[in-house]
Write a protein that holds these residues in place. Structure first.
Motif, PDB file in Angstrom:
ATOM      1  N   ARG A  95       0.796  -1.226   0.000  1.00 50.37           N
ATOM      2  CA  ARG A  95       0.000   0.000   0.000  1.00 50.37           C
ATOM      3  C   ARG A  95       0.826   1.272   0.000  1.00 50.37           C
ATOM      4  O   ARG A  95       0.349   2.317  -0.388  1.00 50.37           O
ATOM      5  N   PHE A  96       2.055   1.206   0.479  1.00 54.36           N
ATOM      6  CA  PHE A  96       2.872   2.417   0.512  1.00 54.36           C
ATOM      7  C   PHE A  96       4.202   2.129  -0.180  1.00 54.36           C
ATOM      8  O   PHE A  96       5.109   1.565   0.400  1.00 54.36           O
ATOM      9  N   GLY A  97       4.282   2.501  -1.430  1.00 50.40           N
ATOM     10  CA  GLY A  97       5.529   2.315  -2.164  1.00 50.40           C
ATOM     11  C   GLY A  97       5.973   0.881  -2.255  1.00 50.40           C
ATOM     12  O   GLY A  97       7.174   0.595  -2.329  1.00 50.40           O
ATOM     13  N   THR A 156      23.468   0.462   5.938  1.00 48.02           N
ATOM     14  CA  THR A 156      22.161  -0.191   5.870  1.00 48.02           C
ATOM     15  C   THR A 156      21.726  -0.626   7.260  1.00 48.02           C
ATOM     16  O   THR A 156      22.510  -1.209   8.007  1.00 48.02           O
ATOM     17  N   LEU A 157      20.479  -0.349   7.588  1.00 47.42           N
ATOM     18  CA  LEU A 157      19.898  -0.769   8.855  1.00 47.42           C
ATOM     19  C   LEU A 157      18.758  -1.746   8.586  1.00 47.42           C
ATOM     20  O   LEU A 157      17.772  -1.379   7.955  1.00 47.42           O
ATOM     21  N   PRO A 158      18.877  -2.995   9.026  1.00 51.44           N
ATOM     22  CA  PRO A 158      17.720  -3.886   8.942  1.00 51.44           C
ATOM     23  C   PRO A 158      16.615  -3.382   9.857  1.00 51.44           C
ATOM     24  O   PRO A 158      16.876  -2.865  10.947  1.00 51.44           O
ATOM     25  N   GLY A 159      15.388  -3.503   9.412  1.00 55.60           N
ATOM     26  CA  GLY A 159      14.265  -3.037  10.218  1.00 55.60           C
ATOM     27  C   GLY A 159      12.971  -3.679   9.783  1.00 55.60           C
ATOM     28  O   GLY A 159      12.954  -4.644   9.008  1.00 55.60           O
ATOM     29  N   ARG A 160      11.876  -3.103  10.253  1.00 54.27           N
ATOM     30  CA  ARG A 160      10.558  -3.636   9.946  1.00 54.27           C
ATOM     31  C   ARG A 160       9.585  -2.480   9.786  1.00 54.27           C
ATOM     32  O   ARG A 160       9.691  -1.464  10.484  1.00 54.27           O
ATOM     33  N   VAL A 161       8.648  -2.610   8.847  1.00 55.92           N
ATOM     34  CA  VAL A 161       7.647  -1.573   8.629  1.00 55.92           C
ATOM     35  C   VAL A 161       6.604  -1.627   9.739  1.00 55.92           C
ATOM     36  O   VAL A 161       6.070  -2.693  10.052  1.00 55.92           O
ATOM     37  N   VAL A 162       6.338  -0.474  10.337  1.00 50.16           N
ATOM     38  CA  VAL A 162       5.326  -0.371  11.380  1.00 50.16           C
ATOM     39  C   VAL A 162       4.007   0.098  10.791  1.00 50.16           C
ATOM     40  O   VAL A 162       2.958  -0.517  10.984  1.00 50.16           O
ATOM     41  N   LYS A 163       4.058   1.201  10.061  1.00 49.66           N
ATOM     42  CA  LYS A 163       2.857   1.744   9.441  1.00 49.66           C
ATOM     43  C   LYS A 163       3.272   2.786   8.419  1.00 49.66           C
ATOM     44  O   LYS A 163       4.462   3.084   8.258  1.00 49.66           O
ATOM     45  N   ALA A 164       2.299   3.353   7.728  1.00 49.12           N
ATOM     46  CA  ALA A 164       2.538   4.443   6.795  1.00 49.12           C
ATOM     47  C   ALA A 164       1.422   5.458   6.958  1.00 49.12           C
ATOM     48  O   ALA A 164       0.263   5.098   7.183  1.00 49.12           O
ATOM     49  N   ASP A 165       1.785   6.733   6.886  1.00 43.48           N
ATOM     50  CA  ASP A 165       0.784   7.790   6.945  1.00 43.48           C
ATOM     51  C   ASP A 165       1.278   8.981   6.134  1.00 43.48           C
ATOM     52  O   ASP A 165       2.227   8.846   5.348  1.00 43.48           O
TER      53      ASP A 165
END
Length: 753
Positions: A616-618, A635-644
């Motif tokens: 939904r976001f890019g 580079t930082l590994p991470g996780r998507v929380v949300k988009a607004d």
């Protein structure tokens, strides 16, 4: 953690195809690295069963982007000061077609870390040029914005540049970058010298030539002095991407000839006259060899036959890296030649060493009397710098460690004595009850982590241990060494067999070879089948190891499609069921981003299986694993929380990060699968290394060593390269880099013997 935005499969034409040239594929930059993916079947080296077979997190208070940008601003100020002593994101682009669309696509692909759209753009992205801001005396966290663009150009400047780009057939979406690079009057600068378009990341000489022809018409020619100067600078920038801090003059002139510059010597002289690079004559120790360049007399005449002249090599390097290398040599010489601060007696240090074990005792004794010490070893050897830090703290020293990323910081903090050792702006002082602490290199330099700076601007500490030292590029190393106060001790610790830094230089390897300070080699090997396997690779042999607990598993793959299928099966099913490691703690590593089994293909397949969604976001959904690059080379590994409306919200090593929507395409990619350079400095409970058939040419001993060494408990190898794997381990070492650090240190520091 080090990274490379992307591939480098076509770099052979950047300078030349010989090993060690900037045109050769550079294992040091996977951002800048090889991009391949595969096909074919094969198997059999490390033993294990066929078919079956980390996330680390913790808090950091300062974002990686903020810390890195502030550190970059300090570095620019330092370079400007040394020079005095010596004498924006791309928008969507609208609807483009033809050459302009190709150029924009290539530029965006390079900047976002994706494979260039055509072979012409096979290079990985160079580090973007950065406009010099006003000097910043006290580093402060700054708002997250694209690296290289601390301040956006004026709208009217961007609009004027946009008109010039359109007139020359270049994408108008490149206007913000061009305006930021060239400053006020950028439109006039481009009209006067269209080849300045080469300064934009991802643009190559062929594209700049087309732009120049459109603007200049009949006045445009291959012998144009402006073209020769721009191509020369571009070649030096490509060399820096491959890790070189300078190029030998004959190699540079040969590359210029290959790029259609009719008078390479004149082009080099023109560039030097403009002050964009420096030339050096470094004396060689060995006797003159065939083709060696000899020095001339003081009056410019050739030396007479009877004179004994030492052979020299003539090098040309970009001013930025040349000055950084000189600054590093000066700062290291100061540390080596100074007397370390004595916060404890010799007897106190000896008691501390006697209480340690094995090579940890050797390390403590070496640090007791020396300002610079090198420590080598694998993952298990980290216990020795930890013992040193605790001993130093007990003697009253302000002791700190620094890692290249938050994952490594949190891992070492737990080793020191629990997560409370991780540094933050609110942490107690290092000489307080909390004991020694650890920060990231960027946070330490920017002031967002660590002890801060004293009244003289030096880091307020007595001992600094830098982990993963092979990842230090020459600029970062110079800034660190210059930031240490007189009497401080510096320990550079790391595994010399891993991939080198993404940025130019080979600081750790150069210092090991120079033998100008004590070197302590750990005698603590990594345990178990994985430790045995990786140690063998470091020695050039791919061993058959016994893996009764399925620590190492080989999974044959006949082609790229099967490699992707088996990888998804391993991550989602086999490893969790047979090894007990969940999918979120399993990392996939592959040689490149492109191809049928590169990171893009693997991430797409893993997302579909592990976190399906419409993007939904890019292209991203909440729960997606991502690799976030706040600045080039990290580079930082991470996780998507949300988009607004504010952008894409990520959680990276426990830190909340918001990436503005206009930056998502350039700086965020899915992260179930990474390249080896992106994975350096991190470890996971389980790792799946994917070696498709067409990855064979991308493999080298450092690549295999690094990729296999990221696993803590379990390693699965999806194997399709047949005998290319043992051949790479046995016969393909790290590609050489041209640097000047040993030459600069030699007259200042006596050899340690």
């Amino acid at each position: 953690m080090s990274t490379e935005p992307e591939s480098r499969e076509d770099t052979a034409d950047a300078v030349d195809a010989e090993p060690g040239t900037p045109g050769a594929e550079a294992e040091a930059q996977e951002a800048k690295a090889q991009e391949t993916a595969g096909d074919d079947a094969g198997a059999a080296t490390p033993a294990g069963r066929t078919g079956e077979p980390g996330g680390e997190a913790a808090g950091g208070q300062v974002s990686e982007a903020e810390a890195e940008l502030a550190a970059q601003r300090i570095e620019r100020e330092r370079i400007e000061r040394r020079k005095a002593e010596k004498q924006g994101p791309i928008s969507s682009g609208g609807k483009l077609s033809g050459t302009a669309a190709e150029l924009l696509a290539a530029v965006r692909a390079v900047e976002s870390g994706e494979k260039p759209a055509t072979p012409v753009f096979g290079e990985s992205r160079p580090a973007p040029r950065r406009p010099a801001p006003e000097p910043v005396r006290q580093p402060q966290p700054v708002p997250v914005r694209p690296a290289g663009a601390p301040a956006g150009p004026a709208p009217e400047t961007v609009q004027a540049v946009r008109r010039v780009l359109a007139e020359g057939g270049a994408p108008e979406a490149l206007a913000p970058q061009a305006a930021a690079l060239l400053g006020e009057g950028a439109d006039a600068s481009l009209r006067a010298d269209p080849w300045q378009l080469l300064r934009i990341t991802g643009v190559r000489p062929e594209q700049a030539d087309g732009f120049a022809r459109a603007l200049l018409g009949a006045e445009c020619g291959p012998d144009d002095e402006r073209r020769g100067r721009a191509v020369t600078v571009w070649l030096l920038e490509q060399a820096a991407l491959s890790g070189h801090t300078a190029l030998e003059l004959p190699r540079l002139t040969t590359a210029l000839s290959q790029r259609g510059v009719p008078d390479p010597d004149a082009a080099v002289q023109s560039m030097l006259a403009e002050g964009e690079a420096l030339v050096f004559q470094d004396a060689l120790d060995e006797p003159a060899a065939q083709g060696a360049v000899h020095g001339a007399g003081a009056d410019g005449e050739e030396a007479e036959e009877g004179d004994e002249e030492r052979p020299v090599r003539v090098l040309v390097g970009l001013e930025r890296y040349a000055l950084a290398e000189e600054s590093l040599a000066d700062a290291l010489a100061r540390l080596i030649n100074s007397v370390p601060k004595q916060d404890g007696s010799a007897e106190d240090w000896e008691r501390a060493a006697a209480s340690a074990q094995g090579s940890a005792a050797d390390l403590i004794r070496a640090v007791a009397g020396h300002g610079l010490v090198l420590h080598t070893g694998q993952e298990a050897s980290l216990a020795e710098p930890a013992a040193l830090l605790r001993a130093a703290h007990g003697l009253g020293l302000r002791a700190w460690a620094a890692t290249h990323g938050p994952l490594g910081r949190d891992r070492f903090a737990r080793l020191l004595d629990g997560p409370s050792s991780a540094a933050s702006p609110d942490s107690p002082a290092p000489d307080g009850p909390a004991g020694p602490a650890v920060a990231t290199v960027a946070g330490l330099l920017a002031g967002g982590e660590g002890p801060g700076r004293d009244a003289d601007g030096a880091l307020d500490l007595d001992l600094l241990v830098v982990l993963d030292a092979p990842q230090l590029d020459v600029e970062t190393a110079a800034l660190l060494a210059e930031s240490l106060p007189d009497g401080a001790r510096l320990v550079l610790a790391g595994d010399p067999a891993v991939l080198w830094s993404v940025g130019p230089g080979r600081v750790f390897a150069d210092l090991l070879a120079a033998r100008i300070c004590p070197q302590v080699a750990s005698r603590r090997p990594d345990p178990g089948p994985l430790g045995e396997l990786v140690s063998g690779i470091g020695a050039g042999e791919l061993l058959q190891v016994e893996a009764p607990g399925k620590e190492v598993v080989i999974v044959p793959a006949r082609d790229a499609g099967e490699a992707v299928h088996r990888t998804v099966q391993l991550v989602a099913d086999s490893v969790p069921r047979a090894i007990g490691v969940p999918a979120e703690e399993t990392q996939v590593i592959t040689p490149g981003h492109g191809g049928a089994a590169g990171t893009r293909a693997l991430n797409a397949a893993l997302k579909e299986r592990l976190n399906p969604g419409p993007g939904r976001f890019g292209g991203f959904d909440p729960g997606d694993r991502v690799a976030y690059s706040p600045v080039p080379g990290r580079t930082l590994p991470g996780r998507v929380v949300k988009a607004d409306a504010d952008g894409l919200h990520l959680s990276c090593a426990g830190e909340a990060v918001v990436v503005p929507k206009e930056r998502v395409e350039r700086s965020v990619r899915h992260g179930w699968a990474l390249t080896a350079h992106q994975a350096v400095g991190c470890r996971w409970p389980a790792v799946v290394v994917v070696l498709p058939g067409d990855a064979a040419q991308a493999l080298s001993r450092p690549w295999v060593y690094t990729a296999f060494g990221r696993a803590d408990r379990h390693l699965s190898v999806v194997h399709g390269v047949e005998q290319a794997l043992p051949r790479a381990v046995a016969e393909v070492p790290a590609k050489p880099r041209t640097t000047r650090l040993p030459v600069l240190l030699a007259p200042q520091v006596p050899a340690a013997g």
